[in-house]
Design an enzyme around this catalytic site. Structure first.
Site, mmCIF file in Angstrom:
data_model
loop_
_atom_site.group_PDB
_atom_site.id
_atom_site.type_symbol
_atom_site.label_atom_id
_atom_site.label_comp_id
_atom_site.label_asym_id
_atom_site.label_seq_id
_atom_site.Cartn_x
_atom_site.Cartn_y
_atom_site.Cartn_z
ATOM 1 N N HIS A 36 0.814 -1.181 -0.052
ATOM 2 C CA HIS A 36 -0.070 0.184 -0.089
ATOM 3 C C HIS A 36 0.959 1.470 0.072
ATOM 4 C CE1 HIS A 36 0.958 0.497 4.094
ATOM 5 N NE2 HIS A 36 0.364 -0.883 4.664
ATOM 6 N N HIS A 71 -15.775 -14.118 19.046
ATOM 7 C CA HIS A 71 -16.388 -15.357 19.719
ATOM 8 C C HIS A 71 -17.390 -14.962 20.663
ATOM 9 C CE1 HIS A 71 -12.893 -17.177 17.718
ATOM 10 N NE2 HIS A 71 -13.804 -18.044 17.364
ATOM 11 N N LYS A 118 -10.242 1.107 4.138
ATOM 12 C CA LYS A 118 -11.061 0.608 2.992
ATOM 13 C C LYS A 118 -12.218 0.974 3.259
ATOM 14 C CE LYS A 118 -8.017 -3.313 1.908
ATOM 15 N NZ LYS A 118 -7.651 -4.482 2.273
ATOM 16 N N HIS A 155 3.903 1.313 2.476
ATOM 17 C CA HIS A 155 5.055 0.633 2.238
ATOM 18 C C HIS A 155 5.833 1.245 0.904
ATOM 19 C CE1 HIS A 155 1.999 -2.796 3.207
ATOM 20 N NE2 HIS A 155 3.064 -2.583 4.245
ATOM 21 N N CYS A 186 -8.409 -16.883 24.503
ATOM 22 C CA CYS A 186 -9.586 -17.085 23.854
ATOM 23 C C CYS A 186 -9.766 -18.492 23.292
ATOM 24 C CB CYS A 186 -10.137 -16.173 22.802
ATOM 25 S SG CYS A 186 -11.398 -16.756 21.849
ATOM 26 N N CYS A 235 -14.545 -11.351 24.017
ATOM 27 C CA CYS A 235 -13.632 -11.732 22.416
ATOM 28 C C CYS A 235 -14.630 -11.319 21.228
ATOM 29 C CB CYS A 235 -13.421 -12.979 22.138
ATOM 30 S SG CYS A 235 -12.770 -13.239 20.625
ATOM 31 N N LYS A 246 -7.876 9.180 8.001
ATOM 32 C CA LYS A 246 -7.244 8.276 8.192
ATOM 33 C C LYS A 246 -7.625 7.308 6.840
ATOM 34 C CE LYS A 246 -5.031 5.245 11.748
ATOM 35 N NZ LYS A 246 -5.501 4.701 13.053
ATOM 36 N N CYS A 248 -10.331 -18.510 19.382
ATOM 37 C CA CYS A 248 -9.241 -18.196 18.590
ATOM 38 C C CYS A 248 -7.949 -18.745 18.736
ATOM 39 C CB CYS A 248 -8.975 -16.815 18.752
ATOM 40 S SG CYS A 248 -10.428 -15.367 18.679
#
Length: 474
Positions: free
Chosen positions: A19, A148, A300, A22, A128, A145, A297, A131
């Site tokens: 992106h 979950h 997406k 980088h 968790c 979490c 910021k 996870c």
RNA sequence: AGCGGGGUAGAGCAGUUGGCAGCUCGCCAGGCCCAUAACCUGGAGGUCGUCGGUUCGAGUCCGACCCCCGCAACCA
């Protein structure tokens, strides 16, 4: 003996495609590398690469239903392609899944372990079961979490710890004395106060139940903590094979570029590792800022992400490199956006550099004026430019060159060579201007390699011709 | 709470060691016509976040406060 120059970017984590962040770091490193290699003629090594181990990568590969190695190969290839597309001149591209790298990491960890700098302990945290991972409190929503909807339980896991605390005083002294320079100054102060106030704790250096990593040589049920693995790339990228190997000629790095999110680990864990390995610490960590897109910021979900390939598609390689490098004061955060890029492209590249060259070359060709100019002519400019580059004032260096261009636009307007009939008088006006253009083009080479070469070629001819416009207006 | 960064012309930003407040874009007026409708000159536009202090003099140093943005390390 000549100065050497070793510059690194962080190795990029392959959980995401390349992106703009980088890209920015990598172009900046490339500009500096080219400056030292081509303008100063110093032995230069420029390293970048990818960081490919860790739980996140394993998860991501699973999500995409791909074999781990296949997955990392693919993403790593994306980075290689991206840098090729941006004309990045890295001397090596290091991957942490390279066998040679992994072997060296094992030797390094073994060395630290034998020395007593790595010891067995335990890591306590919130685990968790869903996870199969430890969670941070700040990641939890109402103590649960987010994935979950269960409360993680307090658990402790066997781990090997790195005795970072042992190196606290040494490190602090090095940072304070600038033996390990941290720039800009504000970031140095931040690290000094961090080390002084909070101190360096020993850090967990291994994970159990995480196969995607470098196994510890003395306990294969553990794999190396990803950072420990990743940091060593700065050595293995130079061909270092482990602690018994001599210190690579190019080490220590003159500059390690990075963004502020990873300064802390670089200034502490990485440097402490070097001390533990009996190697010199980095000479300088340089922290550049983040980009905001139109004040927000980039994310997406907001849809305001500016992808490097879009930039190149719209402006071309060299213009993209220029736009990113001139966008902000190097070392602080900056705001970018398509509108700003368009404006800057037109103002600096089309109306500035491109138009000046068109004005001058046009008259020279039309009136068949032959000028006698030579390379390396303006030492004062080179020196001023060099001072900015040495201080990593990348944007400033560009401003110096553009100041020179502007002067010549003014000269042209006031001398009005188009009103003059005699060729000699015209030549007297145009020759120094052509000379200045050549001087600027030579220093522009690290920023815009292809454009600079075109200009140099154009202005090295006995009879300078107009040629095609370098940067058509948008 | 704490730490870091920021608050300077309509917008975006510079301002090294304190010394008449700058740059780019935009706007207004003029010039030029070689050039990519580009270039040059001049102008309008700022109580440099607020309050106090040091100083002959502070955007720049010191103190307090207000607002904005990040960070808060085993998550790369």
């Amino acid at each position: 003996m000549k100065n050497k120059f070793y510059i690194t970017t962080p190795i990029y984590y392959v959980n995401a495609q390349p992106h703009i962040g980088h890209t920015y770091t990598t172009i900046a490193a490339d500009v500096l590398a080219r400056y030292h290699r081509d303008i100063l003629g110093e032995p230069t090594f420029f390293l970048t690469g990818t960081d490919e181990h860790g739980a996140k990568i394993a998860e991501k590969a699973k999500e995409e239903k791909k074999e781990l190695q296949v997955f990392v190969d693919e993403v790593a290839e994306e980075f290689v392609k991206a840098w090729r597309a941006l004309n990045i001149s890295n001397d090596n591209f290091i991957r942490t899944t390279d066998e040679k790298h992994m072997a060296a990491v094992q030797k390094a960890l073994r060395y630290m372990y034998d020395k007593g700098d790595i010891y067995k302990g335990s890591y306590k945290g919130l685990y968790c079961r869903g996870c199969e991972q430890f969670k941070n409190e700040k990641d939890l929503i109402d103590g649960k979490c987010p994935d979950h909807k269960t409360e993680p339980e307090q658990m402790s896991e066997e781990t090997y710890l790195f005795k970072m605390s042992k190196y606290q005083d040494k490190l602090l002294a090095k940072v304070k004395s600038d033996e390990l320079k941290i720039r800009p100054e504000g970031k140095k102060n931040e690290m000094v106060s961090f080390i002084e106030k909070e101190g360096l704790q020993d850090v967990s250096f291994s994970r159990k139940n995480l196969a995607w990593g470098v196994p510890l040589p003395w306990d294969a049920s553990h794999t190396s903590y990803v950072w420990a693995d990743a940091f060593l790339n700065y050595l293995t990228g130079l061909g270092w094979k482990g602690p018994k190997d001599k210190c690579p000629k190019m080490w220590p790095a003159e500059t390690q570029l990075m963004s502020k999110d990873i300064l802390r680990v670089h200034a502490t864990i990485w440097q402490a590792m070097l001390l533990s390995l009996d190697l010199p610490t980095s000479k300088e960590l340089f922290i550049h800022g983040f980009f905001l897109a139109d004040g927000q910021k980039m994310s997406k979900s907001l849809g305001n992400v500016i992808a490097p390939q879009d930039l190149v598609k719209k402006y071309g390689i060299d213009a993209s490199r220029y736009l990113l490098m001139s966008a902000t004061v190097f070392g602080s955060d900056g705001d970018i956006g398509w509108q700003k890029f368009d404006e800057k492209y037109n103002a600096d590249l089309a109306n500035g550099l491109g138009n000046l060259i068109a004005r001058v070359s046009n008259i020279l060709e039309k009136d068949s004026i032959k000028v006698n100019i030579k390379s390396g002519n303006d030492q004062a400019l080179k020196k001023e430019f060099g001072k900015a580059m040495q201080n990593l004032r990348i944007d400033e260096a560009l401003k110096i060159l553009w100041g020179k261009l502007r002067q010549n636009d003014e000269k042209l307007s006031s001398a009005k060579p188009w009103e003059i009939k005699e060729i000699d008088a015209k030549k007297k006006i145009l020759e120094p201007i052509a000379q200045d253009i050549l001087n600027v083009a030579e220093l522009l080479q690290p920023f815009m390699p292809e454009t600079a070469e075109k200009i140099i070629k154009q202005f090295s001819a006995k009879q300078i011709k107009k040629g095609e416009s370098l940067f058509p207006r948008i």
